[in-house]
Scaffold this active site. Structure first.
Site, PDB file in Angstrom:
ATOM      1  N   TYR A  39       4.840 -10.219  -1.797  1.00 36.23           N
ATOM      2  CA  TYR A  39       3.639  -9.803  -2.544  1.00 36.23           C
ATOM      3  C   TYR A  39       3.229 -10.767  -3.656  1.00 36.23           C
ATOM      4  O   TYR A  39       2.204 -10.552  -4.307  1.00 36.23           O
ATOM      5  CB  TYR A  39       3.859  -8.394  -3.122  1.00 36.23           C
ATOM      6  CG  TYR A  39       4.090  -7.366  -2.038  1.00 36.23           C
ATOM      7  CD1 TYR A  39       3.091  -7.080  -1.101  1.00 36.23           C
ATOM      8  CD2 TYR A  39       5.301  -6.681  -1.921  1.00 36.23           C
ATOM      9  CE1 TYR A  39       3.290  -6.151  -0.094  1.00 36.23           C
ATOM     10  CE2 TYR A  39       5.513  -5.746  -0.919  1.00 36.23           C
ATOM     11  CZ  TYR A  39       4.503  -5.493  -0.009  1.00 36.23           C
ATOM     12  OH  TYR A  39       4.699  -4.575   0.998  1.00 36.23           O
ATOM     13  N   HIS A 117      -5.103  -5.967   1.508  1.00 35.91           N
ATOM     14  CA  HIS A 117      -3.634  -6.013   1.493  1.00 35.91           C
ATOM     15  C   HIS A 117      -3.214  -7.412   1.087  1.00 35.91           C
ATOM     16  O   HIS A 117      -3.764  -8.406   1.597  1.00 35.91           O
ATOM     17  CB  HIS A 117      -3.049  -5.692   2.869  1.00 35.91           C
ATOM     18  CG  HIS A 117      -3.463  -4.345   3.346  1.00 35.91           C
ATOM     19  ND1 HIS A 117      -2.883  -3.188   2.877  1.00 35.91           N
ATOM     20  CD2 HIS A 117      -4.431  -3.966   4.212  1.00 35.91           C
ATOM     21  CE1 HIS A 117      -3.482  -2.154   3.442  1.00 35.91           C
ATOM     22  NE2 HIS A 117      -4.425  -2.587   4.254  1.00 35.91           N
TER      23      HIS A 117
HETATM   24  C1  DQA Z   1       0.438  -3.575   1.218  1.00 32.10           C
HETATM   25  C2  DQA Z   1       1.065  -3.500   2.604  1.00 32.10           C
HETATM   26  C3  DQA Z   1       1.648  -2.125   2.864  1.00 32.10           C
HETATM   27  O1  DQA Z   1       2.240  -2.074   4.148  1.00 32.10           O
HETATM   28  C4  DQA Z   1       2.716  -1.815   1.834  1.00 32.10           C
HETATM   29  O2  DQA Z   1       3.210  -0.492   2.016  1.00 32.10           O
HETATM   30  C5  DQA Z   1       2.263  -2.008   0.435  1.00 32.10           C
HETATM   31  C6  DQA Z   1       1.406  -3.166   0.125  1.00 32.10           C
HETATM   32  C7  DQA Z   1      -0.040  -5.012   0.875  1.00 32.10           C
HETATM   33  O3  DQA Z   1      -0.788  -5.135  -0.085  1.00 32.10           O
HETATM   34  O4  DQA Z   1       0.345  -5.970   1.537  1.00 32.10           O
HETATM   35  O5  DQA Z   1       2.677  -1.314  -0.471  1.00 32.10           O
HETATM   36  O6  DQA Z   1      -0.699  -2.731   1.180  1.00 32.10           O
END
Ligand code: DQA
Length: 165
Positions: A39, A117
């Site tokens: 992330y 995402h």
């Molecule tokens: C997310 C991807 C999701 O699968 C995950 O549960 C998240 C973050 C992303 O920003 O990549 O919490 O939304």
């Protein structure tokens, strides 16, 4: 009545500033330290500050709301309708893959939204590859890290500019 007073009277009020709501689902409050290899190291506060500066430059109001609770996100979406929010940028995080209820809230208010995402959910575990939000979204951005929010914001701003003309 003087000429200037008369012209003031007939001047119409400026249109209200456009409003964008940015919604962040569970665990995104931990951005910066949460699995940084996936992330990134940018915090939610950094993301909000960058989005706010960009929106302000366009005279657009922007608000950011993060919650770890599904009901709070639903309440925020419902409130957005009465507040006159024009566009939503949403990262539903884990609720992406589970929440019919949050999807229903967005459908109920009919406010256009972009789904964001940070990670490329299509390159991850199979359970992340289905989203309850994508088919109703104006667009989906994934895998671009924090930049994805800025891309979504640029799209929202261009849509709002078009709507004003
Ligand atoms: C997310 C991807 C999701 O699968 C995950 O549960 C998240 C973050 C992303 O920003 O990549 O919490 O939304």
């Amino acid at each position: 009545m003087t000429r200037s007073k008369r012209s003031q009277k007939t001047q119409s009020a400026p249109p209200p500033a456009a409003r964008i709501l940015v919604l962040h689902g569970p665990n995104l409050n931990l951005l910066g330290t949460r699995e940084p290899d996936i992330y990134g190291r940018t915090t939610l506060a950094d993301i909000h500050a960058a989005m706010e500066a960009r929106a302000r430059a366009e005279g657009t109001l922007i608000e950011s709301f993060q919650s770890n609770h599904e009901g709070q996100l639903i309440d925020r979406v419902q409130a957005a309708a009465s507040e006159g929010v024009d566009f939503i940028v949403i990262n539903p995080a884990g609720y992406t893959h589970t929440s019919v209820a949050l999807r229903d809230a967005l459908a109920a208010v009919s406010i256009p939204y972009v789904e964001v995402h940070l990670s490329n959910i299509h390159a991850r575990e199979p359970f992340r590859q289905h989203s309850y939000f994508s088919d109703r979204a104006a667009g989906v951005i994934c895998g671009l890290g924090a930049y994805g929010y800025m891309a979504a914001l640029e799209f929202a701003l261009s849509r709002l500019r078009e709507a004003q003309h």
